[in-house]
Design a protein around this motif. Sequence first.
Motif, PDB file in Angstrom:
ATOM      1  N   ARG A 146     -25.576  12.556  15.026  1.00  0.00           N
ATOM      2  CA  ARG A 146     -25.619  11.180  14.515  1.00  0.00           C
ATOM      3  C   ARG A 146     -24.599  10.975  13.413  1.00  0.00           C
ATOM      4  NH1 ARG A 146     -30.816   8.280  15.215  1.00  0.00           N
ATOM      5  NH2 ARG A 146     -30.548   7.515  13.095  1.00  0.00           N
ATOM      6  N   ARG A 197     -33.109   6.372  19.554  1.00  0.00           N
ATOM      7  CA  ARG A 197     -32.497   5.038  19.491  1.00  0.00           C
ATOM      8  C   ARG A 197     -33.443   3.944  19.986  1.00  0.00           C
ATOM      9  NH1 ARG A 197     -27.938   8.235  21.755  1.00  0.00           N
ATOM     10  NH2 ARG A 197     -26.539   8.686  20.004  1.00  0.00           N
ATOM     11  N   LEU A 257     -31.527  12.459  21.344  1.00  0.00           N
ATOM     12  CA  LEU A 257     -30.740  11.382  20.736  1.00  0.00           C
ATOM     13  C   LEU A 257     -31.066  10.036  21.380  1.00  0.00           C
ATOM     14  CD1 LEU A 257     -27.337  13.251  20.463  1.00  0.00           C
ATOM     15  CD2 LEU A 257     -28.752  12.500  18.545  1.00  0.00           C
TER      16      LEU A 257
END
Length: 518
Positions: free
Chosen positions: A327, A99, A95
């Motif tokens: 998400r 980003r 994750l």
Amino acid sequence: MTSTSKPGLSAGAPDLEQFDLRRFVAALGADECETHDGETDLAAIAQHLEGNPRAVVFKAVTGASMPLCGNVAGSRARLAQAFGTTSDLVLQEVLARTRVKGQVVEVSRDVAPVQQIVLTGEDCDLTKLPVHLQHGQDGAPYISASIDFSMNPVTGWTNVGIRRLMLRGRRTAGIDLVAPSDLRAIYVAHAARGERLPIAFAVGTHPVDHLAAAMRIPTDELALMAALRGVPMGVVRCVTNDLLVPADAQMIIEGYLDEHGHSTEEGPYGEVLGYYGGIKRNPVFHVTAITHRRDPLFQTFTISGRTMAHTDTAQVCALRTEAVVWRSLETAVREVKAVYAMPATGGTFNVRVAMNQRVPGEARNAIAAVFASLANVKHVFIVDPDIDIFSDAQMEWALATRFQADSDLIVESNFRALPLDPSLTTPRVTAKAGFDLTMPLLAPGKKRPMEYQVPSPPVFDGARFDTLEAALEHGPKRFAELMAAIGTKDGREVVRWLEDTGAKRVISRTGEGHYQFG
């Protein structure tokens, strides 16, 4: 290095060996990888891989000039190692990397390891590669670990996915483009115009790249692959088309999908849910070049059968599912603690979520968000943070003791289906079920009743006193607190004292089991 004006490309010299598949496999310990030094027939490969929890390297394959590896991504531990972390932290690492904008660097052909050897024309021969028959009723040997690269002419982005190739001849193969996907839409538009679609397949790639290829994030997916690597990624232009591909792969198979549409039979094949997929009409891939390293390591994926949890596809799909679900939950609810997609279900159908509910109904919001996040998710289980979602035993306990079917089950119909699901009665739509396994939400400041509290071994802490009488004079005490009060390691002496003292003074108990003087 060559310069380029293509958006997403950057200057700088990437490390073209850091993500070499050979290097990754060599770094696996004996508990994660087994090696066969002697010569192995292609017909025996599938049996060695079936249900094997470890990666396998075959150093010599009969009739092939290169070694073969399989099941490299077939465990969460190996995927975690690929990301430089541990199994419990790998999702958060993925994750975090998604980003950050990935950096792609185009390198010249003379430095790209994957173009050290270039084969064109009659020298291209898929049947010289160590491609094996994976399942008993497959229609032919399949290249199963191939990552495909194509260009979306609408966005100008590189589209990346994972597609198998069914050998049909020395320079032709079938490709599965039945299910909805970006590549299918791109190809159908080309075929409608009578145009060929240039495409390239990387074979022999790092597990990080396979996860990137499985992701579904609207962006240039070369940049996404670089983002997941966490460092600038070197790419090189193909020799027979203009596509950019990883410069550090073991092999690139270049070519095109012809303009004749879904024209040829492809299949059967053992699919990602553990069952066969039947014969379908699909496009034909034509090879125009094969480029590879001087010492390539060919790669095969484990895909189907009864031991789904030990397959490449299930493990990669599970981590992809977790990332997509997380998400989605970030905008639907606040305190998500953990997400787990079970590889045994193919890594997509069953998803567990641990969360801390802050207001009534958040568990239901979470279920709805997971339903919508991926078409393939069918069953969602929401639990409190005290449940370890990686433990089947704890999940079974939560289902048994925190769930009432008439109030905690959510069933919805007519969602888009994964056509491979053998339980479907109609091929296009599916039902989804959400299981709210959370305990009743407490009002602020309220303590959960004893009947909801989970027992654990006693901890002997609390204030010390000279006598048990002084302890009770101080206030109500649990039995363990009475033991701690005088520092005894034997509760029987407390029992005797309670009996003797109770004959002289009134000792009562509160509703939660505290002893106190009446």
